[in-house]
Design an enzyme around this catalytic site. Structure first.
Site, PDB file in Angstrom:
ATOM      1  N   GLU A 411      12.801  -3.970 -12.551  1.00 23.68           N
ATOM      2  CA  GLU A 411      11.446  -3.888 -13.367  1.00 23.68           C
ATOM      3  C   GLU A 411      11.471  -3.207 -14.473  1.00 23.68           C
ATOM      4  O   GLU A 411      10.930  -2.031 -14.813  1.00 23.68           O
ATOM      5  CB  GLU A 411      10.462  -3.580 -12.638  1.00 23.68           C
ATOM      6  CG  GLU A 411      10.142  -4.759 -11.654  1.00 23.68           C
ATOM      7  CD  GLU A 411       8.596  -4.317 -10.904  1.00 23.68           C
ATOM      8  OE1 GLU A 411       7.985  -3.302 -11.072  1.00 23.68           O
ATOM      9  OE2 GLU A 411       8.350  -5.268  -9.929  1.00 23.68           O
TER      10      GLU A 411
HETATM   11  C1  BDP Z   1       6.876  -3.632  -7.393  1.00 23.38           C
HETATM   12  C2  BDP Z   1       7.944  -2.780  -7.222  1.00 23.38           C
HETATM   13  C3  BDP Z   1       7.922  -2.286  -5.841  1.00 23.38           C
HETATM   14  C4  BDP Z   1       6.408  -1.976  -5.334  1.00 23.38           C
HETATM   15  C5  BDP Z   1       5.748  -3.100  -5.511  1.00 23.38           C
HETATM   16  C6  BDP Z   1       4.263  -2.763  -4.916  1.00 23.38           C
HETATM   17  O1  BDP Z   1       9.270  -3.259  -7.499  1.00 23.38           O
HETATM   18  O2  BDP Z   1       8.703  -1.295  -5.300  1.00 23.38           O
HETATM   19  O3  BDP Z   1       6.429  -1.479  -3.880  1.00 23.38           O
HETATM   20  O4  BDP Z   1       5.592  -3.384  -6.863  1.00 23.38           O
HETATM   21  O5  BDP Z   1       3.705  -2.228  -5.679  1.00 23.38           O
HETATM   22  O6  BDP Z   1       6.606  -3.800  -8.649  1.00 23.38           O
HETATM   23  O7  BDP Z   1       3.827  -3.253  -3.983  1.00 23.38           O
END
Ligand code: BDP
Length: 631
Positions: A411
């Protein structure tokens, strides 16, 4: 261990705790376990949320016999985040990124046949130019405020610390590359060996040779070679047993053992192997061919369809600390559910984990914690750190047959603007040169509806995307999921012409939280959300270039404390203590049905056997399931 003041993170240096010993620091000395995150071991709130330095110390003994004849090394599996190490009060080494090993020859620092003191300063503060980035050390008044930008709230010496010795002239590294020719049942193992030590003049070329053997699991030698400088060659294995992923072959994860002996003496041809052995190195080797093109990723000539998980090394009490029972439990659950891959979100998992993945035939998309790369810091400092951690990761994991791709970022800010084009071009140019036969991927999450160009996606070999339809985005609107997922996959395909994989999707589910009508966060909501994704995946799979579905997350995990994550992140298919939620049973049916359908795998002899008919037609029936009433 002692905790330095958050407001005065340099106090340990100023007062030279490494010279005096932490007992004279004037701070409370705590007993601390290694390996473990220190956060949840005591009952102290301030240690749990500590931002800044902690100091570890212990005594250790070095055998007297190592002094003259051998080299002595100290190796750390991982210290999160920044580490500085002193031996007997002398500065010895430092390292700047958690989750990766570092080591040093310490013969000049230790007293042989005597007790020595080891001091490790571990600082969890991260900044704009560290990988991962963070801003968790902004001072507020006279205290440092916890501001984790991500899930990296733990800190400490996470993995084992080893004191070990090598001969004075020793094998310092091996590169292995393999190929499998199925029609001839032939395997090729190409190796390259690196030596280090006390060489004089050109003696390295003439005074040594190597004896290389490849042994099967019955310890029979299946190929051997005697070789001299430049210590590279290739072995041919007839009637080879290839390395296969779990459920693609009845005996997945077959590993040979490569044994390399370093001999002292002039090379006299193939027959002479009776000279003194200086060093021996043994390495498990899986023989397989990995290839990719614009439509697919192939292992041993067969198309791969990845079905797996992102995960955290996280458990009660020890946090991210290396934990063998939990690691084994996770592999057992992975097999139970019929998955074949992990995406090592969002940092390299332990070396022991990687060895186990090789043995079990679990494929790994290997990632370092370049998470949420922030647009405001896209400059040379960040780039150099980014290159460095990926290089260290590749160096650590290059010989694992399980590694099928490197993920260069999760991301990141990769839309046009802020210099992202230059940043990612340089990064990819560098990593591609050292990629050791693996494709490059990343998990993209930038919006795709806007007119901004994505400067990373177009450079990847496999395009991964993370998208939380009906969770973070359009919460509750389950009906839109199938169309949205399909549209996004088609978009990335059109834009890049590369294989596409969904690298994260999912929703929280709290066990026993039930309601009619359906509520967000209930196990039924999670199941409905997944079913609609499956519909999209099954349409996309027909297009061949859609090559995998990776769930977020394997198990619930602890995070920094925020109102949106009370009790941590509940996206798990398993609970934090590794018990199945309802969704686990659904996913299990899907994963096994896919294995059977795609790879003709045998399904387990569990009670599901009775549902075999249902499973065989599962891929069609899933649409009926998911279009049923939301309740
Ligand atoms: C994503 C991330 C991850 C997060 C997930 C979430 O890559 O690490 O834990 O969201 O918020 O964007 O559950």
């Amino acid at each position: 261990m002692v905790k330095a003041s958050s407001a005065r993170p340099k106090e340990g240096y100023q007062q030279k705790w490494y010279e005096k010993g932490i007992i004279h620091s004037g701070r409370k000395v705590l007993s601390m376990a290694v390996p473990a995150s220190y956060n949840d071991i005591t009952v102290s709130q301030s240690l749990r949320y500590h931002v800044g330095a902690v100091w570890y110390e212990r005594n250790f003994f070095v055998p007297g016999s190592w002094g003259r004849r051998r080299r002595t090394w100290l190796r750390f599996g991982s210290v999160h985040y920044k580490a500085e190490v002193w031996i007997n009060g002398e500065p010895a080494m430092s390292h700047n990124s958690g989750s990766l090993p570092f080591e040093m020859e310490v013969g000049n620092y230790v007293n042989f046949g005597a007790t020595n003191r080891l001091t490790v300063m571990c600082d969890n503060r991260q900044g704009g130019y560290t990988i991962p980035q963070g801003n968790n050390h902004e001072a507020e008044g006279n205290r440092t405020k916890e501001r984790y930008t991500f899930e990296m709230y733990n800190a400490g010496i996470y993995r084992s610390v080893h004191l070990y010795s090598t001969p004075r002239i020793y094998i310092s590294d091996i590169d292995v590359d393999t190929e499998y020719f199925s029609s001839e049942q032939l395997g090729v193992v190409r190796y390259r060996l690196f030596l280090d030590g006390d060489f004089y003049g050109k003696s390295r070329n003439r005074a040594y040779y190597i004896h290389v053997q490849l042994q099967n699991q019955e310890s029979q030698v299946v190929a051997a070679q005697i070789n001299r400088h430049p210590f590279r060659g290739s072995l041919q294995v007839h009637n080879v047993r290839a390395w296969w992923p779990f459920l693609m072959n009845p005996q997945p994860g077959y590993l040979y053992r490569l044994q390399v002996e370093l001999h002292k003496g002039a090379y006299k041809g193939e027959e002479s192997i009776d000279d003194e052995i200086l060093d021996i190195y043994r390495l498990p080797v899986g023989i397989r061919s990995l290839m990719w093109n614009n439509d697919s990723l192939l292992l041993n000539g067969k198309n791969l369809y990845l079905r797996g998980f992102g995960r955290h090394e996280d458990f009660e009490t020890r946090g991210r600390g290396l934990d063998y029972p939990m690691m084994l439990r996770d592999f057992n659950l992975l097999k139970w559910i019929g998955a074949n891959a992990y995406h090592t979100t969002h940092y390299p998992y332990s070396e022991e984990f990687m060895q186990f993945a090789d043995e079990c035939g679990i494929m790994i998309i290997d990632e370092y914690s370049a998470v949420d790369i922030d647009a405001n810091f896209l400059n040379r400092h960040l780039l150099e750190n980014h290159m460095s951690v990926l290089e260290q990761l590749i160096h650590r994991d290059k010989n694992h047959p399980s590694v099928i791709a490197w993920s260069v970022a999760n991301e990141p800010y990769s839309s046009s603007g802020y210099g992202s084009a230059k940043y990612f071009q340089s990064l990819m140019w560098y990593i591609r040169k050292i990629a050791q036969g693996r494709p490059l991927t990343a998990a993209i999450s930038r919006p795709f509806h806007d007119d901004k160009k994505n400067n990373l996606a177009e450079l990847l070999d496999i395009v991964g995307f993370n998208r939380y339809n009906s969770w973070y985005r359009d919460t509750r609107s389950l009906e839109g999921i199938t169309g949205a997922v399909t549209e996004e996959a088609l978009h990335w395909r059109k834009e890049t012409g590369k294989p596409i994989i969904i690298m994260e999707y999912g929703a929280n589910a709290i066990n026993n939280y039930r309601s009619l009508p359906l509520v967000v966060g209930s196990p039924n909501y999670q199941r409905q959300l997944y079913s609609r994704h499956f519909l999209a995946f099954d349409t996309l799979r027909q297009k061949k270039w859609f090559i995998g579905e990776i769930v977020w997350n394997f198990a619930d995990f602890q995070t920094a404390q925020t109102v949106s994550r009370v009790g941590g992140d509940r996206n798990g298919i398993f609970s934090r203590n590794r018990q199945p939620k309802e969704m686990a049973y659904v996913l299990r049916r899907r994963y096994y049905a896919l294995s059977r359908h795609l790879d003709k795998a045998m399904v387990p002899r569990a009670h599901e056997e009775r549902k075999m008919d249902w499973m065989v037609t599962f891929l069609k029936n899933v649409s009926t399931d998911s279009s049923s009433s939301l309740e």
